[in-house]
Structure formats: structure tokens, C-alpha cells
Motif scaffolding. Sequence first.
Motif, PDB file in Angstrom:
ATOM      1  N   GLN A 101       0.832  -1.201   0.000  1.00  0.00           N
ATOM      2  CA  GLN A 101       0.000   0.000   0.000  1.00  0.00           C
ATOM      3  C   GLN A 101       0.873   1.260   0.000  1.00  0.00           C
ATOM      4  O   GLN A 101       0.518   2.264  -0.620  1.00  0.00           O
ATOM      5  CB  GLN A 101      -0.944   0.005   1.201  1.00  0.00           C
ATOM      6  CG  GLN A 101      -2.062  -0.998   1.073  1.00  0.00           C
ATOM      7  CD  GLN A 101      -2.907  -1.106   2.331  1.00  0.00           C
ATOM      8  OE1 GLN A 101      -2.505  -0.693   3.421  1.00  0.00           O
ATOM      9  NE2 GLN A 101      -4.086  -1.699   2.179  1.00  0.00           N
ATOM     10  N   GLY A 102       2.004   1.202   0.677  1.00  0.00           N
ATOM     11  CA  GLY A 102       2.939   2.327   0.664  1.00  0.00           C
ATOM     12  C   GLY A 102       3.454   2.606  -0.738  1.00  0.00           C
ATOM     13  O   GLY A 102       3.551   3.762  -1.155  1.00  0.00           O
ATOM     14  N   ALA A 103       3.766   1.556  -1.476  1.00  0.00           N
ATOM     15  CA  ALA A 103       4.215   1.732  -2.864  1.00  0.00           C
ATOM     16  C   ALA A 103       3.088   2.304  -3.717  1.00  0.00           C
ATOM     17  O   ALA A 103       3.313   3.195  -4.548  1.00  0.00           O
ATOM     18  CB  ALA A 103       4.700   0.398  -3.432  1.00  0.00           C
ATOM     19  N   ALA A 104       1.864   1.819  -3.488  1.00  0.00           N
ATOM     20  CA  ALA A 104       0.712   2.341  -4.227  1.00  0.00           C
ATOM     21  C   ALA A 104       0.478   3.810  -3.911  1.00  0.00           C
ATOM     22  O   ALA A 104       0.155   4.602  -4.807  1.00  0.00           O
ATOM     23  CB  ALA A 104      -0.528   1.506  -3.913  1.00  0.00           C
ATOM     24  N   ALA A 105       0.641   4.191  -2.645  1.00  0.00           N
ATOM     25  CA  ALA A 105       0.447   5.585  -2.248  1.00  0.00           C
ATOM     26  C   ALA A 105       1.467   6.509  -2.924  1.00  0.00           C
ATOM     27  O   ALA A 105       1.194   7.692  -3.122  1.00  0.00           O
ATOM     28  CB  ALA A 105       0.536   5.718  -0.727  1.00  0.00           C
ATOM     29  N   LEU A 106       2.608   5.961  -3.273  1.00  0.00           N
ATOM     30  CA  LEU A 106       3.622   6.741  -3.991  1.00  0.00           C
ATOM     31  C   LEU A 106       3.347   6.798  -5.491  1.00  0.00           C
ATOM     32  O   LEU A 106       4.106   7.408  -6.244  1.00  0.00           O
ATOM     33  CB  LEU A 106       5.013   6.142  -3.755  1.00  0.00           C
ATOM     34  CG  LEU A 106       5.551   6.221  -2.332  1.00  0.00           C
ATOM     35  CD1 LEU A 106       6.849   5.423  -2.209  1.00  0.00           C
ATOM     36  CD2 LEU A 106       5.761   7.673  -1.921  1.00  0.00           C
ATOM     37  N   GLY A 107       2.285   6.111  -5.917  1.00  0.00           N
ATOM     38  CA  GLY A 107       1.937   6.077  -7.333  1.00  0.00           C
ATOM     39  C   GLY A 107       2.663   4.991  -8.104  1.00  0.00           C
ATOM     40  O   GLY A 107       2.703   5.017  -9.330  1.00  0.00           O
ATOM     41  N   ALA A 108       3.233   4.024  -7.385  1.00  0.00           N
ATOM     42  CA  ALA A 108       4.005   2.965  -8.040  1.00  0.00           C
ATOM     43  C   ALA A 108       3.657   1.594  -7.457  1.00  0.00           C
ATOM     44  O   ALA A 108       4.525   0.911  -6.916  1.00  0.00           O
ATOM     45  CB  ALA A 108       5.489   3.243  -7.902  1.00  0.00           C
ATOM     46  N   PRO A 109       2.395   1.162  -7.563  1.00  0.00           N
ATOM     47  CA  PRO A 109       2.033  -0.132  -6.980  1.00  0.00           C
ATOM     48  C   PRO A 109       2.810  -1.295  -7.580  1.00  0.00           C
ATOM     49  O   PRO A 109       3.094  -2.280  -6.887  1.00  0.00           O
ATOM     50  CB  PRO A 109       0.535  -0.255  -7.269  1.00  0.00           C
ATOM     51  CG  PRO A 109       0.297   0.646  -8.435  1.00  0.00           C
ATOM     52  CD  PRO A 109       1.277   1.771  -8.273  1.00  0.00           C
ATOM     53  N   GLU A 110       3.202  -1.167  -8.837  1.00  0.00           N
ATOM     54  CA  GLU A 110       3.950  -2.242  -9.498  1.00  0.00           C
ATOM     55  C   GLU A 110       5.355  -2.414  -8.912  1.00  0.00           C
ATOM     56  O   GLU A 110       5.980  -3.465  -9.080  1.00  0.00           O
ATOM     57  CB  GLU A 110       4.026  -2.007 -11.011  1.00  0.00           C
ATOM     58  CG  GLU A 110       4.848  -0.811 -11.431  1.00  0.00           C
ATOM     59  CD  GLU A 110       4.174   0.559 -11.236  1.00  0.00           C
ATOM     60  OE1 GLU A 110       4.892   1.564 -11.390  1.00  0.00           O
ATOM     61  OE2 GLU A 110       2.977   0.651 -10.930  1.00  0.00           O
ATOM     62  N   ALA A 111       5.849  -1.420  -8.200  1.00  0.00           N
ATOM     63  CA  ALA A 111       7.191  -1.505  -7.614  1.00  0.00           C
ATOM     64  C   ALA A 111       7.282  -2.572  -6.530  1.00  0.00           C
ATOM     65  O   ALA A 111       8.369  -3.079  -6.251  1.00  0.00           O
ATOM     66  CB  ALA A 111       7.606  -0.155  -7.039  1.00  0.00           C
ATOM     67  N   ALA A 112       6.154  -2.942  -5.935  1.00  0.00           N
ATOM     68  CA  ALA A 112       6.156  -3.971  -4.892  1.00  0.00           C
ATOM     69  C   ALA A 112       6.041  -5.374  -5.484  1.00  0.00           C
ATOM     70  O   ALA A 112       6.139  -6.353  -4.754  1.00  0.00           O
ATOM     71  CB  ALA A 112       4.997  -3.726  -3.926  1.00  0.00           C
ATOM     72  N   ARG A 113       5.867  -5.461  -6.780  1.00  0.00           N
ATOM     73  CA  ARG A 113       5.702  -6.751  -7.438  1.00  0.00           C
ATOM     74  C   ARG A 113       7.001  -7.140  -8.151  1.00  0.00           C
ATOM     75  O   ARG A 113       7.849  -6.291  -8.393  1.00  0.00           O
ATOM     76  CB  ARG A 113       4.558  -6.663  -8.435  1.00  0.00           C
ATOM     77  CG  ARG A 113       3.318  -6.060  -7.777  1.00  0.00           C
ATOM     78  CD  ARG A 113       1.980  -6.508  -8.194  1.00  0.00           C
ATOM     79  NE  ARG A 113       1.761  -7.830  -8.645  1.00  0.00           N
ATOM     80  CZ  ARG A 113       1.426  -8.852  -7.854  1.00  0.00           C
ATOM     81  NH1 ARG A 113       1.314  -8.692  -6.559  1.00  0.00           N
ATOM     82  NH2 ARG A 113       1.189 -10.034  -8.355  1.00  0.00           N
ATOM     83  N   PRO A 114       7.145  -8.421  -8.476  1.00  0.00           N
ATOM     84  CA  PRO A 114       8.348  -8.838  -9.210  1.00  0.00           C
ATOM     85  C   PRO A 114       8.484  -8.080 -10.533  1.00  0.00           C
ATOM     86  O   PRO A 114       7.481  -7.749 -11.180  1.00  0.00           O
ATOM     87  CB  PRO A 114       8.122 -10.326  -9.465  1.00  0.00           C
ATOM     88  CG  PRO A 114       7.115 -10.745  -8.455  1.00  0.00           C
ATOM     89  CD  PRO A 114       6.259  -9.541  -8.189  1.00  0.00           C
ATOM     90  N   ALA A 115       9.706  -7.829 -10.912  1.00  0.00           N
ATOM     91  CA  ALA A 115       9.972  -7.153 -12.178  1.00  0.00           C
ATOM     92  C   ALA A 115       9.604  -8.057 -13.348  1.00  0.00           C
ATOM     93  O   ALA A 115       9.589  -9.288 -13.228  1.00  0.00           O
ATOM     94  CB  ALA A 115      11.453  -6.776 -12.270  1.00  0.00           C
ATOM     95  N   VAL A 116       9.327  -7.435 -14.461  1.00  0.00           N
ATOM     96  CA  VAL A 116       9.072  -8.174 -15.694  1.00  0.00           C
ATOM     97  C   VAL A 116      10.376  -8.874 -16.079  1.00  0.00           C
ATOM     98  O   VAL A 116      11.454  -8.269 -16.017  1.00  0.00           O
ATOM     99  CB  VAL A 116       8.628  -7.197 -16.810  1.00  0.00           C
ATOM    100  CG1 VAL A 116       8.479  -7.912 -18.138  1.00  0.00           C
ATOM    101  CG2 VAL A 116       7.352  -6.485 -16.409  1.00  0.00           C
ATOM    102  N   PRO A 117      10.300 -10.148 -16.457  1.00  0.00           N
ATOM    103  CA  PRO A 117      11.541 -10.870 -16.811  1.00  0.00           C
ATOM    104  C   PRO A 117      12.281 -10.221 -17.977  1.00  0.00           C
ATOM    105  O   PRO A 117      11.665  -9.621 -18.863  1.00  0.00           O
ATOM    106  CB  PRO A 117      11.046 -12.263 -17.210  1.00  0.00           C
ATOM    107  CG  PRO A 117       9.682 -12.388 -16.628  1.00  0.00           C
ATOM    108  CD  PRO A 117       9.126 -10.990 -16.557  1.00  0.00           C
TER     109      PRO A 117
END
Length: 174
Positions: A144-160
Amino acid sequence: MDLATALEAALSGTDKTDVTLRICTRAAIILSTDTDPAPAIFADVKVLYDLRSSLVHGAIITQKQLEKCLVAVSTVPAPGDCTPRMRNEQLIDRLRDLVRRSILMRLLLNSDGRWPLRADPPPPVDQLWTDPAVAEQWRTAWHQGAAALGAPEAARPAVPLRDSIFDDYPGKST
């Protein structure tokens, strides 16, 4: 080696006993997602951290030993599915992604007071996370902290990583 050291710094804390187990367990608990399950993270961190330890302590890694590591990491394609260079890059990219998420997690959990970067004594995260509900609350908090920064995808694994020779992707011309 620098990436493995960064992972250790983000996850190990001040106690220097059982560092590998602590890093593997903490990474698995707090970084797991529906697409990157805890058992895969634990196993990958173990392989990557053991490889780092071998190199730091002066071991010479043979091609056979490196291949054993490559096969063991969940995000590395099988031999023949891509170039040997790309398989090595996939191994490094997996560690890079785990380090990126670990640092982001620590910063976000520091900012909400759950896991301060400087606390004496530090919070007993290993004990707290034995309760699955608490571990889930902490995972949710940093996502939720990453989402609040406008980057929810940052908490998920990177695209291979993509291999320009073997992989199909939009815009690739043959």
C-alpha cells in the motif's frame, strides 16, 4: 557480490548468527506475492547468497557449479531456451529484483514505523512474522505504501528480461 551484500543489509539486522537462514526466511515472508511465492524466493535467495558467500571467501566457481546455480534459480530459463549469457543475466536480474524490493520494503516499513532502520532494540520481526496474519499485514502495508507513492507495481516482481535472439515481443522484427 554487491547485490547480495545489499540484500543482507536490507534484511539481516544486527544479529550475525544464521545470516543465510534469516535472509532467506525474511525475504520469503515479506516479499512473496501471488506470482512470486515464498518457497521460490526462499530457494532463490539461498542459492544466490551461497554463491555470493563462496565468491567472497575466495572459492573458484567452476562452470559446473555455476550451472547448478542457474538451474536452481526459479526465474532462469532451462539450458537451450536462451543463450548462456542470457541465463547468467537472468540470475543477476533475479537478485537485482529481490534487492530492489527489499530496499523499497525497508524504506516503506521504516516510514510507517513498523521496522525502523535504526532502533535499539530492533523490532523482533522474526517473532512477529510467525503469526501469518501479522506477516500479511506487513506485506500489505508496504504494498500500500508503494501504491500511495503512485508505483504499486514496484512492490511486485519485475518483468523478466527479454532475449533479443530467443524471445518474441511486440515490435521485434525477424
